[in-house]
Design a protein around this motif. Structure first.
Motif, PDB file in Angstrom:
ATOM      1  N   ARG A   1       3.584   1.659  -0.695  1.00  0.00           N
ATOM      2  CA  ARG A   1       4.697   1.762  -2.202  1.00  0.00           C
ATOM      3  C   ARG A   1       3.531   2.336  -3.494  1.00  0.00           C
ATOM      4  O   ARG A   1       3.790   2.758  -4.571  1.00  0.00           O
ATOM      5  CB  ARG A   1       4.848   0.578  -2.487  1.00  0.00           C
ATOM      6  CG  ARG A   1       6.191   0.605  -1.789  1.00  0.00           C
ATOM      7  CD  ARG A   1       7.364   0.763  -2.129  1.00  0.00           C
ATOM      8  NE  ARG A   1       8.755   1.404  -0.951  1.00  0.00           N
ATOM      9  CZ  ARG A   1       9.567   0.656  -1.307  1.00  0.00           C
ATOM     10  NH1 ARG A   1       9.825  -0.373  -2.711  1.00  0.00           N
ATOM     11  NH2 ARG A   1       9.823   0.306  -0.518  1.00  0.00           N
ATOM     12  N   GLY A   2       2.332   2.190  -2.795  1.00  0.00           N
ATOM     13  CA  GLY A   2       0.968   2.912  -4.231  1.00  0.00           C
ATOM     14  C   GLY A   2       0.326   1.385  -4.762  1.00  0.00           C
ATOM     15  O   GLY A   2       0.070   1.944  -6.405  1.00  0.00           O
TER      16      GLY A   2
ATOM     17  N   VAL B   1       0.868  -1.185  -0.124  1.00  0.00           N
ATOM     18  CA  VAL B   1      -0.092  -0.141   0.120  1.00  0.00           C
ATOM     19  C   VAL B   1       0.877   1.476   0.063  1.00  0.00           C
ATOM     20  O   VAL B   1       0.804   1.410  -0.735  1.00  0.00           O
ATOM     21  CB  VAL B   1      -1.022   0.219   1.213  1.00  0.00           C
ATOM     22  CG1 VAL B   1      -1.854   1.552   0.958  1.00  0.00           C
ATOM     23  CG2 VAL B   1      -1.872  -1.599   1.029  1.00  0.00           C
TER      24      VAL B   1
ATOM     25  N   ILE C   1      -5.116  -1.016  -8.917  1.00  0.00           N
ATOM     26  CA  ILE C   1      -6.796  -0.740  -9.342  1.00  0.00           C
ATOM     27  C   ILE C   1      -7.150  -0.377 -10.914  1.00  0.00           C
ATOM     28  O   ILE C   1      -8.134  -0.721 -11.198  1.00  0.00           O
ATOM     29  CB  ILE C   1      -7.051   0.260  -8.745  1.00  0.00           C
ATOM     30  CG1 ILE C   1      -7.284  -0.096  -7.325  1.00  0.00           C
ATOM     31  CG2 ILE C   1      -8.607   0.678  -8.389  1.00  0.00           C
ATOM     32  CD1 ILE C   1      -7.988   0.700  -5.729  1.00  0.00           C
ATOM     33  N   ASP C   2      -5.604   0.716 -10.661  1.00  0.00           N
ATOM     34  CA  ASP C   2      -5.486   0.388 -12.715  1.00  0.00           C
ATOM     35  C   ASP C   2      -6.121  -0.534 -13.616  1.00  0.00           C
ATOM     36  O   ASP C   2      -6.665  -0.109 -13.984  1.00  0.00           O
ATOM     37  CB  ASP C   2      -4.895   1.233 -12.709  1.00  0.00           C
ATOM     38  CG  ASP C   2      -4.580   3.271 -12.368  1.00  0.00           C
ATOM     39  OD1 ASP C   2      -5.437   3.060 -11.547  1.00  0.00           O
ATOM     40  OD2 ASP C   2      -3.464   3.984 -12.607  1.00  0.00           O
TER      41      ASP C   2
ATOM     42  N   ALA D   1      -3.317   1.512  -5.768  1.00  0.00           N
ATOM     43  CA  ALA D   1      -3.488   2.110  -7.072  1.00  0.00           C
ATOM     44  C   ALA D   1      -3.005   1.686  -8.593  1.00  0.00           C
ATOM     45  O   ALA D   1      -3.911   0.899  -8.618  1.00  0.00           O
ATOM     46  CB  ALA D   1      -2.554   3.407  -6.843  1.00  0.00           C
TER      47      ALA D   1
ATOM     48  N   ILE E   1      -9.642   4.623   0.064  1.00  0.00           N
ATOM     49  CA  ILE E   1      -9.333   5.508  -0.798  1.00  0.00           C
ATOM     50  C   ILE E   1      -8.653   5.831  -1.912  1.00  0.00           C
ATOM     51  O   ILE E   1      -8.300   6.508  -2.606  1.00  0.00           O
ATOM     52  CB  ILE E   1      -8.655   6.554   0.107  1.00  0.00           C
ATOM     53  CG1 ILE E   1      -7.433   6.067   0.642  1.00  0.00           C
ATOM     54  CG2 ILE E   1      -9.196   7.457   1.633  1.00  0.00           C
ATOM     55  CD1 ILE E   1      -5.717   6.794   1.504  1.00  0.00           C
ATOM     56  N   SER E   2      -8.063   4.736  -2.231  1.00  0.00           N
ATOM     57  CA  SER E   2      -7.534   4.197  -3.253  1.00  0.00           C
ATOM     58  C   SER E   2      -8.853   4.105  -4.437  1.00  0.00           C
ATOM     59  O   SER E   2      -8.101   4.087  -5.520  1.00  0.00           O
ATOM     60  CB  SER E   2      -6.430   3.822  -3.705  1.00  0.00           C
ATOM     61  OG  SER E   2      -5.481   3.398  -2.829  1.00  0.00           O
ATOM     62  N   LYS E   3     -10.052   4.285  -4.055  1.00  0.00           N
ATOM     63  CA  LYS E   3     -11.424   4.332  -5.269  1.00  0.00           C
ATOM     64  C   LYS E   3     -10.851   2.778  -5.440  1.00  0.00           C
ATOM     65  O   LYS E   3     -11.433   2.075  -6.771  1.00  0.00           O
ATOM     66  CB  LYS E   3     -10.489   5.313  -6.985  1.00  0.00           C
ATOM     67  CG  LYS E   3     -10.403   7.046  -5.745  1.00  0.00           C
ATOM     68  CD  LYS E   3     -10.148   7.664  -6.901  1.00  0.00           C
ATOM     69  CE  LYS E   3     -10.338   8.684  -6.518  1.00  0.00           C
ATOM     70  NZ  LYS E   3      -8.740   9.467  -6.521  1.00  0.00           N
TER      71      LYS E   3
END
Lengths: 362, 500
Positions: B292-293, B290, B299-300, B296, B333-335
């Motif tokens: 390290r992103g 999380v 999810i992309d 996101a 929150i990362s949608k």
């Protein structure tokens, strides 16, 4: 004596009197006895009761004191315990209060810190944004690269096409199809053709039964996998028509390895080379780099370098060579010298003396 | 003259042999010929040609056998029964690279069909010679040998263990470092096949120092190589926390995320599998991802592809969210939730839907805020409809039910709950058990809403409302029913104070 006589005189009277009186009393004697017993019993009973009462009173006093003492003692104990309990309760309550506050503080600070969590989530979303952007950029870059590669490929293809169609280039005399005289300006292909080099006709390749290239052999997918072995005679080759020699012979002749003459095979500076070789060999076998040369004049200019041991400022030390102990007997730990346990070799004691006369043993 | 005639005979014989093996090898390429070849007894004819004096005949015979064995299991069994394998093993040692390649191809083709056949290949001692071939100079030979080893070790742990015992792993690690892409690819896939069976084998691969080399190749431009490398890493990481940590320590992290953006679907899939295998082990590893992103990026990745490629990504979100409340919040929150709800509604296959439902349940089960985040994306009605739908599989129904229960137990968001009331059997089950949920339900005004619903008496909805009302004391129900205040006032009006 008179008295005695008087008494004796009265004795009969007395005897009768005594009898008489006793007989009178006898009637009341039992009654009187009983009464006396009663009186005595009553009196004694009173006496004993009074005594017991007295004893009781005293016992009560003792008990009172003793019980009072015990009670006070117990009371102190109870008070102490009660005090202790009260104190402990208070302490516990206070400890609970401290723990409560501390735990709340700790959990809020380290585990469920709302602001920290908020901050963390914000940071995570920022990172997410950054990563998204970076990945977006990365994807774009990749796409760009691919586009570029595609363009290059197309360019190459177009070039090849132009080279292939180079014959459609217009000449001074005849305008080509891309350079129509009815147009104001020539087709772009015309310019392309001008730039391109004409394609040379590929030489018709000799069709081989086996594909020689093995680099693309993967997964055994291609049908022609193996090259012809070198050692085999080429059986697929057709024999030429006409009075020719056998093809094998011709090939043998054709691919015969070079056989130089002895004169050509040997180098002209053979002697020099062999000397060189010899020297090299000797050099390899030498233990010492410095050549041993017997001539005294060869070493004439060389300066003698004394060994460090002998060149010492303090003179050579003979310890370990001639003697193994300090020469000053005062420095010895014990005052006795070393005793020889084994007898010495005779021959060694004559060392340096025995061979003096031209090899003759004395 | 006579010599020439004698030579002629030999020449013709040789020519015929070469032609025969070539023709057979060529015919074996086409599936329709294979049965005819088999009926013609091609295997027994090719067998003596393996011992031919001419190397090229041998090679081509081996190649033909390999193609036949590649076709189906019966032929492979026939080859094993004819004792051809020991012959190959025996002659492989002193032959040239082409023969080695062809023999390795035969081993590969035989062992690919079943564990028994692979065991037969192992029993005839092929492993030793294949491992020796891994040390060959020629990359083609190495590749063929590695490929055969991969097909052998693919079947089960015992065969993999045999391959490892033969000492193949260090050589495979060396093969990874070769410049040839194809060789790298095959070696990576073999390592993946070895590591996938059990933690011990994965440890053997790790001990040979494979991870740093594999991690380096994640950035390579070749998609297929990347695919195999990612698969190998994920097979290593999937067994236990230690191995996953070792994989993470090779600093794969920001780099792997670029694979999730790759054009190639397999790379994407394997990349998300790797992330998933790492995330599933412990909260710390999930946290690392999380931070390290990774979420996101996943999810992309989910949003950019379809079908089974997004499945590992979906599961990864579920795993991350399952570990802790904060991680679930990070997913939110990362949608991640809208994306998951899109997946839930648009994916046609049941197992993907089930995974999505599970992930949503994991996200929503922590607190009311989480549940609200899930509920506002309008997933609950979808879940409900999936649960109610007759064509949903049992697994999907169970998953939907569980995740709905998880979410609804925490959910206090009334607008989202309201539509459910019209057709919801399962969520009622929640209320009687949990006093906290009941309280929430009352305080948030849900009960009031229920009383306001005008349902015809006797309808299904009325029944449900009654059921809910039964969960509460009567006064409270009356208090919240719409006519209560009027009734109260009326009672005040009609009240006659008792006269003295």
């Amino acid at each position: 004596m008179a008295t005695l006589a008087r008494l004796q005189a009265r004795s009969s009277f007395l005897r009768s009197q005594y009898y008489f009186r006793n007989r009178v009393v006898d009637v009341f004697r039992k009654k009187e006895y009983d009464a006396a017993v009663k009186i005595q019993s009553w009196f004694r009973g009173c006496q004993v009761r009074a005594y017991i009462r007295h004893l009781h009173k005293i016992a009560i006093i003792i008990q009172k004191w003793w019980r009072g003492f015990l009670g006070r003692k117990m009371y102190q104990l109870v008070v102490k315990v009660a005090y202790y309990t009260m104190k402990m309760n208070l302490y516990n309550a206070m400890a609970v209060r401290i723990q409560k506050v501390w735990r709340g503080y700790r959990i809020r600070k380290y585990c469920f810190n709302y602001f920290y969590l908020k901050e963390y989530l914000r940071a995570v979303s920022e990172t997410n944004e950054a990563i998204r952007e970076t990945l977006e950029e990365f994807a774009e870059m990749q796409e760009r690269e691919e586009k570029k590669a595609n363009l290059e490929r197309e360019e190459k293809k177009r070039d090849y096409q132009a080279r292939k169609m180079h014959y459609l280039l217009s000449t001074a005399q005849i305008p080509g199809i891309y350079n129509s005289p009815f147009r104001t300006e020539p087709d772009p292909w015309e310019l392309q053709l001008q730039k391109a080099k004409p394609l040379v006709h590929p030489r018709p390749q000799v069709k081989q039964m086996y594909s020689p290239s093995l680099t693309d052999w993967l997964a055994c997918t291609s049908a022609h996998s193996f090259p012809q072995s070198k050692f085999l005679p080429p059986i697929t080759r057709k024999k030429c028509q006409g009075p020719f020699r056998d093809i094998n012979e011709v090939l043998e002749q054709r691919y015969k390895p070079l056989e130089p003459t002895l004169r050509v095979a040997e180098p002209f500076n053979h002697l020099k080379l062999s000397r060189e070789e010899l020297r090299r060999k000797e050099w390899v076998q030498n233990v010492n780099d410095k050549m041993f040369l017997p001539f005294s004049s060869y070493h004439k200019n060389e300066k003698y370098i004394p060994s460090m041991h002998s060149s010492s400022k303090y003179g050579p030390d003979s310890c370990g060579e001639q003697h193994f102990r300090s020469e000053n007997p005062k420095k010895w730990i014990c005052d006795k010298d070393f005793q020889t346990v084994l007898p010495s070799f005779d021959l060694f004691s004559k060392y340096g003396k025995s061979y003096s006369k031209a090899g003759q043993i004395i | 003259m006579s010599q020439r005639q004698v030579f002629n005979v030999f020449e013709q014989y040789q020519k015929a042999r070469v032609q025969f093996v070539q023709m057979v090898a060529e015919l074996a390429n086409k599936p329709q010929n294979i049965e005819i070849l088999q009926n013609a007894g091609v295997i027994s004819l090719l067998r003596p040609l393996l011992l031919d004096v001419v190397p090229s005949v041998q090679q081509t015979a081996a190649l033909a056998l390999g193609r036949l064995a590649n076709y189906n299991e019966d032929l492979a069994e026939a080859i094993v029964k004819d004792n051809i394998l020991p012959q190959l093993v025996y002659s492989m040692t002193e032959q040239n690279r082409f023969y080695k390649k062809a023999a390795a191809f035969v081993f590969r083709a035989v062992s690919k069909h079943s564990p028994q056949l692979a065991q037969a290949v192992v029993d005839c001692g092929a492993l030793g010679i294949l491992v020796i071939c891994l040390e060959d100079f020629d990359p083609g030979v190495k590749e063929a040998a590695a490929w055969a080893l991969g097909y052998i070790s693919r079947h089960n742990a015992e065969l993999s263990q045999a391959v490892v015992d033969e000492g193949a792993v260090p050589l495979l690690v060396l093969c990874i470092q070769e410049p040839e892409i194809a060789l790298k690819r095959v070696a990576a896939s073999v390592l993946s096949d070895i590591a996938k069976h059990c933690p011990e084998l994965a440890h053997a691969v790790v001990d040979a120092g494979a991870i740093p080399h594999l991690a380096q190749m994640i950035v390579s431009p070749n998609a297929k190589l990347k695919c195999q490398v990612l698969s190998a890493l994920s097979q290593i990481a999937k067994h236990c926390v230690d191995l996953a940590e070792m994989v993470v320590e090779a600093e794969i992290f920001p780099v792997v995320l670029t694979c999730l953006k790759d054009k190639d679907d397999d790379v994407k899939r394997n990349g998300s599998i790797l992330v998933r295998e790492i995330a599933k082990h412990s909260p710390e590893l999930s946290q690392l991802i999380v931070n390290r992103g990774g979420v996101a990026a996943v999810i992309d990745c989910i949003s950019s592809c379809k079908g089974s490629i997004r499945l590992p990504g979906i599961m990864m979100l579920g795993y991350v969210a399952a570990h802790s409340e904060n991680l679930a919040m990070a997913v939110i929150i990362s949608k991640g939730v809208p994306q998951l709800s899109i997946c839930l509604s648009e994916e046609p296959e049941d197992h993907i839907k089930a995974a999505t439902a599970w992930s949503l349940g994991q996200i929503g089960r922590h607190t009311s805020e989480h549940a609200k985040a899930v509920a506002v994306t309008n997933t609950l009605p979808v879940l409900l409809s999936l649960y109610m739908a007759a064509e949903s599989s049992e697994d999907l129904q169970v998953k939907c039910e569980k995740s709905m229960k998880n979410i609804l137990q925490k959910c206090t968001h009334v607008p989202a709950l309201e539509p459910l009331l019209h057709d919801a059997p399962p969520n009622i089950l929640v209320l009687p058990h949990d006093s906290k949920a009941r309280r929430f339900f009352v305080t948030s005004g849900g009960l009031k809403k229920i009383q306001q619903i005008k349902a015809e008496p006797g309808s299904l909805l009325q029944e449900y409302i009654n059921k809910i009302n039964n969960c509460y004391p009567e006064e409270i129900v009356r208090y919240y029913s719409p006519g209560f205040s009027d009734a109260l006032l009326q009672r005040v009006d009609s009240y006659q104070p008792p006269t003295n």
